[in-house]
Design an enzyme around this catalytic site. Structure first.
Site, PDB file in Angstrom:
ATOM      1  N   THR A  33       0.820  -1.208   0.000  1.00  0.00           N
ATOM      2  CA  THR A  33       0.000   0.000   0.000  1.00  0.00           C
ATOM      3  C   THR A  33       0.857   1.263   0.000  1.00  0.00           C
ATOM      4  O   THR A  33       0.623   2.196  -0.771  1.00  0.00           O
ATOM      5  CB  THR A  33      -0.917   0.021   1.233  1.00  0.00           C
ATOM      6  OG1 THR A  33      -1.659  -1.196   1.286  1.00  0.00           O
ATOM      7  CG2 THR A  33      -1.879   1.190   1.173  1.00  0.00           C
ATOM      8  N   THR A  34       1.880   1.294   0.871  1.00  0.00           N
ATOM      9  CA  THR A  34       2.750   2.455   0.960  1.00  0.00           C
ATOM     10  C   THR A  34       3.554   2.648  -0.317  1.00  0.00           C
ATOM     11  O   THR A  34       3.985   3.762  -0.627  1.00  0.00           O
ATOM     12  CB  THR A  34       3.689   2.323   2.172  1.00  0.00           C
ATOM     13  OG1 THR A  34       2.917   1.945   3.316  1.00  0.00           O
ATOM     14  CG2 THR A  34       4.408   3.622   2.473  1.00  0.00           C
ATOM     15  N   TYR A  74     -13.068  -4.720  -2.411  1.00  0.00           N
ATOM     16  CA  TYR A  74     -14.192  -4.379  -3.291  1.00  0.00           C
ATOM     17  C   TYR A  74     -15.189  -5.515  -3.511  1.00  0.00           C
ATOM     18  O   TYR A  74     -16.385  -5.306  -3.400  1.00  0.00           O
ATOM     19  CB  TYR A  74     -13.704  -3.850  -4.662  1.00  0.00           C
ATOM     20  CG  TYR A  74     -14.826  -3.226  -5.471  1.00  0.00           C
ATOM     21  CD1 TYR A  74     -15.303  -1.962  -5.147  1.00  0.00           C
ATOM     22  CD2 TYR A  74     -15.418  -3.908  -6.528  1.00  0.00           C
ATOM     23  CE1 TYR A  74     -16.351  -1.385  -5.862  1.00  0.00           C
ATOM     24  CE2 TYR A  74     -16.462  -3.350  -7.249  1.00  0.00           C
ATOM     25  CZ  TYR A  74     -16.930  -2.092  -6.919  1.00  0.00           C
ATOM     26  OH  TYR A  74     -17.967  -1.529  -7.615  1.00  0.00           O
ATOM     27  N   TYR A 112      -2.268 -10.233   4.647  1.00  0.00           N
ATOM     28  CA  TYR A 112      -2.379  -8.815   5.023  1.00  0.00           C
ATOM     29  C   TYR A 112      -3.843  -8.519   5.332  1.00  0.00           C
ATOM     30  O   TYR A 112      -4.682  -8.446   4.441  1.00  0.00           O
ATOM     31  CB  TYR A 112      -1.859  -7.950   3.871  1.00  0.00           C
ATOM     32  CG  TYR A 112      -1.846  -6.458   4.112  1.00  0.00           C
ATOM     33  CD1 TYR A 112      -1.986  -5.896   5.373  1.00  0.00           C
ATOM     34  CD2 TYR A 112      -1.665  -5.589   3.036  1.00  0.00           C
ATOM     35  CE1 TYR A 112      -1.953  -4.533   5.570  1.00  0.00           C
ATOM     36  CE2 TYR A 112      -1.633  -4.210   3.214  1.00  0.00           C
ATOM     37  CZ  TYR A 112      -1.774  -3.692   4.482  1.00  0.00           C
ATOM     38  OH  TYR A 112      -1.744  -2.327   4.664  1.00  0.00           O
ATOM     39  N   ARG A 124      -8.947  -0.677   4.435  1.00  0.00           N
ATOM     40  CA  ARG A 124      -8.792  -0.488   2.998  1.00  0.00           C
ATOM     41  C   ARG A 124      -9.552  -1.524   2.178  1.00  0.00           C
ATOM     42  O   ARG A 124      -9.992  -1.234   1.065  1.00  0.00           O
ATOM     43  CB  ARG A 124      -7.301  -0.524   2.618  1.00  0.00           C
ATOM     44  CG  ARG A 124      -6.525   0.700   3.088  1.00  0.00           C
ATOM     45  CD  ARG A 124      -5.097   0.679   2.573  1.00  0.00           C
ATOM     46  NE  ARG A 124      -4.343   1.865   2.989  1.00  0.00           N
ATOM     47  CZ  ARG A 124      -4.281   2.995   2.312  1.00  0.00           C
ATOM     48  NH1 ARG A 124      -4.945   3.118   1.171  1.00  0.00           N
ATOM     49  NH2 ARG A 124      -3.564   4.010   2.748  1.00  0.00           N
ATOM     50  N   LYS A 172       0.086  -9.860   8.695  1.00  0.00           N
ATOM     51  CA  LYS A 172       0.196  -8.441   9.040  1.00  0.00           C
ATOM     52  C   LYS A 172      -1.192  -7.998   9.459  1.00  0.00           C
ATOM     53  O   LYS A 172      -2.117  -7.969   8.656  1.00  0.00           O
ATOM     54  CB  LYS A 172       0.693  -7.623   7.851  1.00  0.00           C
ATOM     55  CG  LYS A 172       0.720  -6.113   8.128  1.00  0.00           C
ATOM     56  CD  LYS A 172       1.138  -5.326   6.891  1.00  0.00           C
ATOM     57  CE  LYS A 172       1.084  -3.817   7.150  1.00  0.00           C
ATOM     58  NZ  LYS A 172       1.443  -3.026   5.945  1.00  0.00           N
ATOM     59  N   ILE A 186       5.316  -3.781  10.707  1.00  0.00           N
ATOM     60  CA  ILE A 186       5.552  -3.399   9.311  1.00  0.00           C
ATOM     61  C   ILE A 186       5.134  -1.946   9.225  1.00  0.00           C
ATOM     62  O   ILE A 186       3.959  -1.607   9.301  1.00  0.00           O
ATOM     63  CB  ILE A 186       4.775  -4.293   8.337  1.00  0.00           C
ATOM     64  CG1 ILE A 186       5.275  -5.734   8.478  1.00  0.00           C
ATOM     65  CG2 ILE A 186       4.952  -3.805   6.897  1.00  0.00           C
ATOM     66  CD1 ILE A 186       4.547  -6.730   7.605  1.00  0.00           C
TER      67      ILE A 186
END
Length: 298
Positions: free
Chosen positions: A45-46, A108, A134, A139, A162, A204
């Site tokens: 994501t980052t 989604y 994750y 998100r 994570k 993380i």
């Protein structure tokens, strides 16, 4: 599987035209490894994964593997909301030489727990690499329950999770019900110390781009039984941890990196640069946290 204590969710450096800058990437890696990073998560994501093409991700992974040269684990963010596409990209990550893949919960399409289990199981069984799940409901909308994470931990190469849920109770349950060989990492910088205290393997982190050494010091203080000093350092670092999410990530951390002399370029639309007001706020936070003054007890 233990990947280290402080892993950095690495930003993707861009040039002035918004293309991946491999030279800046190499410079960033050397900087991070010299400043407290035990491992790198690349194209997560980052790293602005939603706006990176599959070919760009592969190019980035190859560059990181080449620069790292085995010094720390390289974990590729190869997940998506398509199981087939995730398999294909994870195989390309394997070919690029990464050490593990991180698979985000499908966003989604909102699968239920049975769908989530089958998604991760199917990808894991299609590759040989270690897999980190994750769990990031903020998100992806969907959230893996502790029961589902525990069930997935029984699959041979699913070795870590994570947890970006902010739920210490859920993390405690996962840690209690999984083998010692299965690792849990917090995905929330502000919970680095609390999650470590309940048995997480580490963090993380986004903030580790700027305060990696300080985060390592905090965890070391805790390990040495210096709880009050660790807590005082946590309180000192907290404003910066929050500041890195004061605008859509990774916009604040890319701005912060530039302030400390590491240019990683801008962000891709639909993200936009920080306002002058936000830039000044980040600058003040960095100056305060990086100053020589410390809270009582540190």
């Amino acid at each position: 599987m233990n990947f280290g204590k402080v892993l950095t969710a690495m930003v993707t450096p861009f040039d002035n035209h918004g293309k991946i800058d491999l030279k800046k990437t190499a410079d960033l890696i050397d900087y991070l490894l010299a400043n407290g990073t035990d491992g790198l998560v690349v194209a997560g994501t980052t790293g602005e994964s939603p706006t990176l093409s599959a070919d760009e991700k592969v190019e980035l992974w190859k560059q990181v593997v080449q620069v790292v040269k085995g010094r720390v684990p390289v974990i590729a963010g190869s997940g998506s909301n398509s199981t087939d596409k995730s398999i294909h990209l994870s195989k390309r990550a394997e070919e690029a030489g990464v050490d593990a893949v991180m698979l985000v919960a499908p966003y989604y399409n909102k699968p239920d727990q049975r769908g989530l289990y089958q998604h991760f199981k199917t990808i894991a069984e299609a590759i040989d690499l270690p897999v980190m799940i994750y769990n990031v409901p903020g998100r992806s909308v969907v959230r893996l329950t502790p029961d589902t994470v525990v069930s997935l931990s029984h699959i041979k190469n699913i070795v870590s999770v994570k947890e970006a849920t902010g739920d210490l109770d859920g993390m405690s349950e996962i840690i209690s019900r999984t083998d010692d060989s299965f690792s849990l990492y917090s995905g929330d910088d502000n919970l680095t110390l609390p999650s470590y205290a309940i048995g997480a393997h580490g963090i993380i982190s986004v903030s580790s781009h700027i305060i990696g050494n300080e985060m390592q010091t905090m965890l070391k203080l805790y390990e040495e039984g210096k709880d009050k000093k660790a807590a005082a350092l946590h309180r000192k670092l907290l404003p910066l941890m929050k500041g890195m999410f004061s605008a859509p990530s990774p916009t604040p951390v890319k701005a912060a990196l530039k302030m400390v002399g590491i240019d990683t370029g801008g962000v891709r639309l639909p993200l936009v640069p920080l306002s002058d007001k936000d830039l000044e706020s980040i600058h003040q936070i960095i100056n305060k946290v990086k100053s020589n003054g410390t809270e009582k007890g540190v």
